[in-house]
Design an enzyme around this catalytic site. Structure first.
Site, mmCIF file in Angstrom:
data_model
loop_
_atom_site.group_PDB
_atom_site.id
_atom_site.type_symbol
_atom_site.label_atom_id
_atom_site.label_comp_id
_atom_site.label_asym_id
_atom_site.label_seq_id
_atom_site.Cartn_x
_atom_site.Cartn_y
_atom_site.Cartn_z
ATOM 1 N N ARG A 1 0.828 -1.214 0.000
ATOM 2 C CA ARG A 1 0.000 0.000 0.000
ATOM 3 C C ARG A 1 0.861 1.263 0.000
ATOM 4 O O ARG A 1 0.409 2.318 -0.448
ATOM 5 C CB ARG A 1 -0.931 0.003 1.214
ATOM 6 C CG ARG A 1 -1.989 -1.097 1.168
ATOM 7 C CD ARG A 1 -2.837 -1.076 2.431
ATOM 8 N NE ARG A 1 -2.005 -1.234 3.627
ATOM 9 C CZ ARG A 1 -2.414 -0.995 4.854
ATOM 10 N NH1 ARG A 1 -3.650 -0.569 5.064
ATOM 11 N NH2 ARG A 1 -1.607 -1.172 5.885
ATOM 12 N N SER B 1 -7.336 3.006 5.383
ATOM 13 C CA SER B 1 -6.927 1.633 5.100
ATOM 14 C C SER B 1 -6.305 1.515 3.711
ATOM 15 O O SER B 1 -5.623 0.537 3.419
ATOM 16 C CB SER B 1 -8.110 0.658 5.270
ATOM 17 O OG SER B 1 -9.223 1.100 4.532
ATOM 18 N N GLU C 1 -20.563 0.494 -1.531
ATOM 19 C CA GLU C 1 -19.698 -0.034 -2.577
ATOM 20 C C GLU C 1 -20.326 -0.005 -3.965
ATOM 21 O O GLU C 1 -19.634 0.198 -4.975
ATOM 22 C CB GLU C 1 -19.262 -1.462 -2.228
ATOM 23 C CG GLU C 1 -18.309 -1.534 -1.041
ATOM 24 C CD GLU C 1 -18.968 -1.281 0.314
ATOM 25 O OE1 GLU C 1 -20.212 -1.415 0.408
ATOM 26 O OE2 GLU C 1 -18.267 -0.950 1.275
ATOM 27 N N PHE D 1 -14.964 -6.320 0.012
ATOM 28 C CA PHE D 1 -16.222 -5.590 -0.200
ATOM 29 C C PHE D 1 -16.339 -5.104 -1.634
ATOM 30 O O PHE D 1 -17.417 -5.133 -2.233
ATOM 31 C CB PHE D 1 -16.321 -4.412 0.767
ATOM 32 C CG PHE D 1 -16.105 -4.810 2.203
ATOM 33 C CD1 PHE D 1 -16.782 -5.893 2.743
ATOM 34 C CD2 PHE D 1 -15.211 -4.131 3.008
ATOM 35 C CE1 PHE D 1 -16.570 -6.283 4.054
ATOM 36 C CE2 PHE D 1 -14.999 -4.508 4.326
ATOM 37 C CZ PHE D 1 -15.676 -5.586 4.857
ATOM 38 N N ARG E 1 -1.364 -6.017 1.550
ATOM 39 C CA ARG E 1 -1.082 -5.346 2.804
ATOM 40 C C ARG E 1 -0.027 -6.116 3.600
ATOM 41 O O ARG E 1 0.832 -5.524 4.225
ATOM 42 C CB ARG E 1 -2.392 -5.282 3.584
ATOM 43 C CG ARG E 1 -2.307 -4.715 4.987
ATOM 44 C CD ARG E 1 -3.578 -5.092 5.770
ATOM 45 N NE ARG E 1 -3.778 -4.276 6.942
ATOM 46 C CZ ARG E 1 -4.637 -3.264 7.037
ATOM 47 N NH1 ARG E 1 -5.378 -2.932 6.007
ATOM 48 N NH2 ARG E 1 -4.769 -2.579 8.153
HETATM 49 C C1 LIG Z 1 -19.496 -3.388 3.416
HETATM 50 C C2 LIG Z 1 -18.412 -2.845 4.291
HETATM 51 N N1 LIG Z 1 -17.665 -1.812 3.868
HETATM 52 C C3 LIG Z 1 -16.669 -1.328 4.643
HETATM 53 C C4 LIG Z 1 -16.401 -1.872 5.865
HETATM 54 C C5 LIG Z 1 -15.223 -1.383 6.703
HETATM 55 N N2 LIG Z 1 -15.664 -0.745 7.949
HETATM 56 C C6 LIG Z 1 -15.673 -1.406 9.129
HETATM 57 S S1 LIG Z 1 -16.275 -0.467 10.395
HETATM 58 C C7 LIG Z 1 -16.512 0.865 9.353
HETATM 59 C C8 LIG Z 1 -17.080 2.144 9.872
HETATM 60 C C9 LIG Z 1 -18.468 1.930 10.384
HETATM 61 O O1 LIG Z 1 -18.985 3.142 10.870
HETATM 62 P P1 LIG Z 1 -20.249 3.089 11.833
HETATM 63 O O2 LIG Z 1 -21.317 2.304 11.190
HETATM 64 O O3 LIG Z 1 -20.585 4.486 12.194
HETATM 65 O O4 LIG Z 1 -19.772 2.260 13.089
HETATM 66 P P2 LIG Z 1 -18.819 2.766 14.269
HETATM 67 O O5 LIG Z 1 -17.472 2.992 13.673
HETATM 68 O O6 LIG Z 1 -19.408 4.017 14.802
HETATM 69 O O7 LIG Z 1 -18.810 1.657 15.233
HETATM 70 C C10 LIG Z 1 -16.111 0.553 8.051
HETATM 71 C C11 LIG Z 1 -16.167 1.469 6.919
HETATM 72 C C12 LIG Z 1 -17.206 -2.960 6.256
HETATM 73 N N3 LIG Z 1 -17.017 -3.589 7.423
HETATM 74 N N4 LIG Z 1 -18.214 -3.407 5.468
#
Ligand SMILES: Cc1ncc(C[n+]2csc(CCOP(=O)(O)OP(=O)(O)O)c2C)c(N)n1
Ligand SMILES: Cc1ncc(C[n+]2csc(CCOP(=O)(O)OP(=O)(O)O)c2C)c(N)n1
Ligand SMILES: [Mg+2]
Ligand SMILES: [Mg+2]
Lengths: 310, 322, 322, 310
Positions: C19, C46, C67, C92, C176
Site C-alpha cells: 500500500r 486503510s 460499494e 467488499f 497489505r
Molecule cells: C461493506 C463494508 N464496507 C466497509 C467496511 C469497513 N468498515 C468497518 S467499520 C466501518 C465504519 C463503520 O462506521 P459506523 O457504522 O458508524 O460504526 P462505528 O465505527 O461508529 O462503530 C467501516 C467502513 C465494512 N465492514 N463493510
C-alpha cells in the site's frame, strides 16, 4: 416472561495501574427480571455495562485488535437488551420463541462477546481467546461457533435485511417474539438498509426494532464530513418507521423506549441512540482515532480507573 | 459452426420450461410443510409463482426490486425456522447479492434455497446484463454452498425436493429455455452424483443442465462416424463428482465439457481442476468464450457459440485430433 | 505442515506493505495527470490515501460506506473523462459491487481502475467476511477485465502506471501483508506476461502476488533435495500467459500453483484450464481449500493452510510422487 | 448553446389498419432550438413524441419483444430532453462538454432508440434490426455500439450512481454541463439509488437532475402493492434533494422544470414525473399487463390510430 434475575456478582476490584488482568473480573453479572423494580434494574444495567466495558478493553488490549470505540458506544444498549429487555436466556438460545438481536455493526463483536459472557451465554474464560487461532471469538461474530449469535455479520448493511426476515417469520407464526437489530450510523450509508426499511414498512413489522448507534463517527472521519445522514429522523420517518430519539447511554431511557415496542401504529420502530464513540473514557470519547486503535497497558489502566467512577 | 459429420436422425421431443416443474413442486412442498416460503424481487411472474401466490398469499414474500434485501430476508426467514426459496433471475440474484450469498447463506450456514431463474442465455436478446453465464464460476467457489443445475423437469422437481429436505444453503439453477426429458424413467437425482446417460470408450462428454440433450445428440452423430462418446450429465456442480470424472479420464482418455455458461470457471473449470489433480487428459470446453455476447435470441446465440450438437461434435474431433 | 526437506538458509529480507507503493504511485500519477482521481468507501486510511487527500483534496472522492455507489460513481467519472482509481477492501469491492464491476466497468468498457486493497487473508483474525480469497475466481471470468496481482512494491507501482496509461477496466490487487522484493533489478512489468524467476527442469511452481517469495524459498529447499523447480511469477491472472504455462508443462512435466486465494477458480483454475487444453500434466494447488478459514492471524492461517515453503515443498513432492 | 433546429419532417401517414409498417415513418424530426419560441417548441415536442411512439410500437411488434408500457410512459420526457433541452447533438456525441442522459431504466431501450433516431443520433433504418442477431439495438442500451448511449444499463439501480460520477466530473472541471438520469419508480426500491442520493447531496451536485417515471406500476404489480414508495417526495427531500412534481406527459411543464435546473439552492433536483404506463393508448394505459407484452398487429393498428388524434 422475563427470566428470574441471576445472582449479581459485583466483585470487580480496582485495577493495579499498569497491570492488565486477563478479563474484566466479576463477570457474569446475569440477567435481571422486571420484578426487581425499575431502580434495581437500572442499577444492575449500569453495573453490568461497567463490567462489560472493563472486560472488553482488557480483552482488546490482550488481543492487540478490536474496535473499542464503537464497542463502548453500544455497550449500554447491548447491556439493556441482554441483561433485561430481551426474552432470551442461556438455556433458551435454540428456543424458536426467543427474542433476537442481530449485531449488524459486526466489527463491535468485542462488546457482544463480553455482554454475552456477562449474561451467561458464553463462558467468561473464552474471552481470553479473542482473535486467537481457532477461537470461537472471531473478529466478527460467527453463529456456527456461538449459539447465541443470530447472524454472521462484519460486512456492513447485512443485519437489517436479516432482521426483517426474522420479523416476517415471527409475524407468519403469529408469535409475539421480537427482533432487535443494532446498526452503526456510518453503516446507514449502505443502500441495503433502505431496501430493508421499505420492506419492513410494507410488511408492517411492528415487532421489529432497529437501533442506530448515532455516535457521529465512522471509520475514517466524522459522518457529517463523509456522507451526512441528516435529517436522519426525517429520512427514517419518510421510510415508514416510528422514530424515537434517546440518550444511548441512559439505561432508564432505553428501558422506556424498548417498553414502548411494538408501537401502537403498527409500524416498525427506529431508535436513534445518541452516543459517543469511546464513552465514557475521557481520551477516547468522540475521537475518531479510536475506531480500531488498541489501547496500551497505560491506557487500559487509565480507562479502568475512569470506569470505577463512571 | 458446421457439423463435421452428418446428423443422426433426431426423435421428436417435447420441450419443457423447467419453471413449470419448479412452480408445481414449490406448491407441493408448501402444501406439505408450512415452513416453506418463497421470496421474490418483483419476479412472481417470471418465476411462474402466480398460482403459488394464490394458494399461499402470506408465504409469497415480495420485497420489491432489491436483491440484497431479498437474500438477507431469506436468511432471516431461515433463522426464524422457515425454509425460504429465494426466486429471482439468476443474473441479478448472483451478481447483485453475491456477498449476501457468501455471508448470509453460506458462511452463516443458513437453511436457504437460492433459485436462479432463467439462467444462462435465456434472456438472449436482452443482452449481457441479463445473461447469467458467470453464475457457476462465481458460486462454485463459495464454501458450504451446494450448486445444482437440473437438466429437465423431473430432475428440477427432484432437486427441489432434496433441497427442501436438506438443511443448509443450496443454489438451484432453474432453466427457462425449452428442454426435452433427458433422464431415463425411474431416474432419481442424487446430490453430488453424475449420471451416465450413454456409455462410450473414446471420449467423454460431460454436460450440465440445458445442454445435456445436445451432448446426447452429438454422441449420436459421432457414433455415425465411429466415435464412441460417453455422455455424463452433471447435475451437481458443487460438490463435483470426482470419481465419475476420474473414471471418465482413465477409461476414455479425453473429455469435452458443455455448459450454458462461460467456458472458464464453471463446470469446465471444475472438471479441469479434477483431471489435472487425478488423471490428466486433454480437454475441450464448449460454452460461451471469454466475451460478452452479441445481441441475439437464445437459440441464435447457442448456434453462434457452437453450443450445439455440431459444436460439440467439432470439439470432440478436435480433442481426439481426428 | 512440516517440511520434507531441510530449509535452505534464507537471506534477511525487508518486508514491504505494498500500500505504500500504491499511495506513492497514485500521488505521482495524480501530479502528472489532472484526470487521475480516487474513489473510496470510508477507506482513506486503510488505503493509505491520507497524504493523497492532503495534496489533492478535491480528487479524493469519499462516497461513504456504499460499494455499489462507489463503483458506479467511478464509471461515471470515467464517462466524464477522469481516470478513477476505486480503492476499497478487496472483499467488499468485489463481493458487494460485482454487478457494477461486470456491467459498469467491464461490459461498458469504462476506463476505471479497481484497486482491491488488503486482499487474501490480510485481515486474518477478522474472519471469512473480511477474507478476499474468492476475488480471483470471481473476477477472472468477467470478459474485458484485466486482473493483476503484483508481488512486490516495484511491481505494484509499475502495474498502476500501466493501468493509468491503458484505456479500459483493470483490477489490481494491492497487498497489505509484508512481502520482500522478488523481482530482479531492472524488472519491467508487462501485462499478460509471466516472469521466470528461477529456471528448473523437474517441476514448475507458478505463484502470484504475496506468495511468490514463498515459492522461491520452496525452490531453494527442493534444490537441496536434488529437485530442480522452475519458478514463474504470474502477475497477470487475466489474460493469463498461456505460452509460459504450456512451456512449463512441456518442459517440466508437472505444475504446482500457489496463491493467497481459494485453490479453485483463481490462478490454479486458470492454469488447469490452460494445461488440459494444450498439454495435460499433473498439477497440485496450494492455497485455501474449499472452506471458510478459522479465526487466526494472517501468518497463522498461511501456515494452517500450508501456504508456505514447507507446504509448497510437500505439494511438489506429491505431484512428483517422490 | 442550443443547436439550431433541424428540418422538421412531419410526414407520418395514417396507418392502414392491420398493416404494420417496419418503422414509424417520418423520423427523424430533429432537434429544435430555444429561438423557435415556446409554442413552436412545444408543438415540435408533441409531434416528435407522437412519431417516436409510432416508431416504437411498430419496432416492438416487429421484434416480438420489448417493454412498450414503460417506454410510452417516458417518451415525453425523452423527447423533451433530446429534441430540445439537452446540449448534445449528433455531431457532438464525443464532446466532453455535452450534456448527458443516462437511461437507468434500461428496459425501456426502445424509447431511447426511437428518440435517438428521431433526434438524428442513429440511422432510422437501424430500428428494423431491434433485437436481431448482431444488431446495435440490443434489448438494453450498449454504449460500445451506440455512441450517444452514455451507460450500459438493464440491471436496475445502476444509473444514478453513474450519473453522480459524471456530475462530480463536471464539477471538478468547473463545467456547466448537466447530467440527467431517468429512473423507474419500482427501480427506486434498489438501495444503490439511496446511496447515490446521499453522495449527490453531500457533493452539492446542482448540475444533476434525476427524473423518476412515476407510473405507479412495476413489472408484476402496482408499486403500492409491492413495496410502496410513499411519501416519495418526503423521502427525496430528506435525502437532500430539491423535489419538483410534474405531469410527465406535459411538454410545457417539463420544459419549465428543466429550465429551473441547476436549482438556486445548490441541491440536486429530483423530478417526480407523474405518468401512465402505456400512455396514451386506451388499452395499455395504467395496465400492468403491458410491462413487456408485445402488441398484436391489430393492437398496433389501434394504437397508431389513437396516436393520430393524441
Ligand atoms: C461493506 C463494508 N464496507 C466497509 C467496511 C469497513 N468498515 C468497518 S467499520 C466501518 C465504519 C463503520 O462506521 P459506523 O457504522 O458508524 O460504526 P462505528 O465505527 O461508529 O462503530 C467501516 C467502513 C465494512 N465492514 N463493510
Ligand atoms: C436488478 C434488477 N432486478 C430485476 C430486474 C427485472 N425488471 C425489469 S423491469 C422491472 C420493473 C421495473 O419497474 P419500474 O422501475 O417501475 O419501471 P417500469 O416497469 O415502470 O418501466 C423489473 C423488476 C432488473 N432489470 N434489474
Ligand atoms: Mg458510527
Ligand atoms: Mg414504474
Amino acid at each position: 416472561m422475563t427470566t428470574a434475575p441471576a445472582p449479581v456478582t459485583v466483585s470487580a476490584s480496582a485495577p493495579v495501574a499498569g497491570l492488565v488482568p486477563a478479563t474484566g473480573g466479576g463477570l457474569p453479572v446475569g440477567r435481571i427480571g422486571a420484578d426487581a423494580g425499575r431502580d434495581a434494574v437500572i442499577a444492575h444495567l449500569r453495573e453490568g455495562a461497567r463490567l462489560i466495558r472493563r472486560s472488553d478493553i482488557q480483552m482488546v488490549h490482550a488481543a492487540g485488535l478490536g474496535h473499542i470505540g464503537g464497542e463502548f458506544s453500544i455497550t449500554d444498549v447491548l447491556a439493556t437488551l441482554y441483561l433485561h429487555v430481551m426474552k432470551v436466556s442461556p438455556d433458551q438460545v435454540a428456543d424458536p420463541e426467543r427474542d433476537r438481536l442481530i449485531l449488524s455493526k459486526g466489527h463491535a463483536a468485542g462488546a457482544l462477546y463480553t455482554t454475552l459472557a456477562a449474561a451467561g451465554f458464553i463462558p467468561p474464560d473464552q474471552l481470553a481467546t479473542f482473535m486467537q487461532p481457532m477461537s470461537m471469538l472471531n473478529g466478527h461474530p460467527d453463529r456456527k461457533k456461538i449459539a447465541a449469535v443470530e447472524a454472521n455479520t462484519g460486512p456492513l448493511g447485512h443485519g437489517l435485511p436479516i432482521a426483517v426476515g426474522t420479523a416476517i417469520a415471527a409475524k407468519l407464526d403469529g408469535s409475539p417474539r421480537r427482533t432487535f437489530v443494532l446498526l452503526g450510523d456510518g453503516e446507514l450509508q449502505e443502500g441495503s438498509n433502505w431496501e430493508a426499511m421499505m420492506t419492513a414498512s410494507q410488511y408492517g413489522l411492528a415487532n421489529l426494532t432497529a437501533v442506530v448507534d448515532r455516535n457521529r463517527l465512522q471509520q475514517g472521519a466524522r459522518v457529517v464530513d463523509t456522507n451526512d445522514l441528516e435529517p436522519l429522523a426525517d429520512k427514517l420517518r419518510a421510510f415508514g418507521w416510528e422514530v424515537v430519539e434517546v440518550d444511548g447511554h441512559d439505561h432508564g431511557a432505553l428501558l422506556d423506549v424498548f417498553a414502548a415496542v411494538p408501537a401502537a401504529s403498527g409500524k416498525p420502530t427506529f431508535v436513534i441512540a445518541h452516543t459517543f464513540k469511546g464513552y465514557p473514557i475521557s481520551f477516547m470519547r468522540d475521537n475518531v482515532a479510536w475506531h480500531h486503535k488498541v489501547p496500551s497497558a497505560e491506557q487500559v489502566a487509565l480507562a479502568l480507573a475512569e470506569l470505577e467512577t463512571s | 459452426m458446421t457439423a463435421l459429420t452428418a446428423s443422426a436422425p433426431r426423435a421428436e421431443r417435447a420441450l419443457h420450461d423447467c419453471r413449470d416443474a419448479y412452480a408445481a413442486t414449490l406448491i407441493e412442498l408448501a402444501a406439505a410443510d408450512p415452513r416453506v416460503v418463497v421470496v421474490v424481487n418483483d419476479s412472481t411472474g417470471s418465476s411462474k409463482l402466480g398460482e403459488f401466490g394464490k394458494q399461499f398469499p402470506d408465504r409469497l414474500i415480495n420485497v420489491g426490486i432489491a436483491e440484497q434485501d431479498m437474500v438477507g430476508v431469506g436468511a432471516g426467514l431461515a433463522n426464524g425456522g422457515k425454509i425460504p426459496f429465494v426466486s429471482a433471475a439468476s443474473c441479478f440474484l448472483t451478481a447483485r447479492a453475491l456477498e449476501q450469498i457468501k455471508v448470509d447463506a453460506a458462511y452463516s450456514n443458513n437453511n436457504i434455497k437460492l433459485c436462479g431463474m432463467s439462467p444462462g442465455m435465456a434472456y438472449g436478446e436482452l443482452g449481457a446484463t441479463h445473461h447469467s453465464i458467470e453464475d457457476l464460476a462465481w458460486l462454485r467457489v463459495i464454501p458450504n454452498l451446494t450448486v445444482i443445475v437440473p437438466a429437465d423437469p423431473v430432475e428440477t422437481a427432484q432437486a427441489l425436493r432434496w433441497a427442501a429436505e436438506h438443511t443448509g444453503p443450496v443454489f438451484v439453477r432453474v432453466s427457462r429455455m425449452g428442454v426435452p426429458d433427458v433422464n431415463p424413467a425411474g431416474y432419481e437425482f442424487v446430490p453430488g452424483r453424475a449420471v451416465t446417460l450413454r456409455e462410450g470408450t473414446d471420449v467423454t462428454i460431460i454436460a450440465t443442465g440445458t445442454v445435456v440433450s445436445r451432448a446426447l445428440d452429438a454422441a449420436d452423430d459421432l457414433a455415425l462416424a465411429g466415435i464412441s462418446a460417453r455422455v455424463l450429465s452433471m447435475p451437481t456442480i458443487k460438490p463435483i463428482d470426482t470419481d465419475a470424472i476420474v473414471a471418465a479420464a482413465r477409461e476414455t482418455g479425453a473429455i469435452v465439457t458443455v455448459e450454458e455458461a462461460l467456458t472458464s470457471g464453471g463446470l469446465g473449470g471444475a472438471v479441469a481442476e479434477t483431471v489435472v489433480r487425478h488423471h490428466p487428459v486433454p480437454m475441450r470446453f464448449v460454452g460461451v468464450p471469454d466475451a460478452f455476447a452479441p445481441t441475439g435470441s437464445t437459440s441464435w446465440l447457442f448456434d453462434h457459440f457452437g453450443i450445439s450438437a455440431a459444436g460439440i461434435d467439432a470439439a470432440v474431433r478436435d480433442v481426439l485430433d481426428r
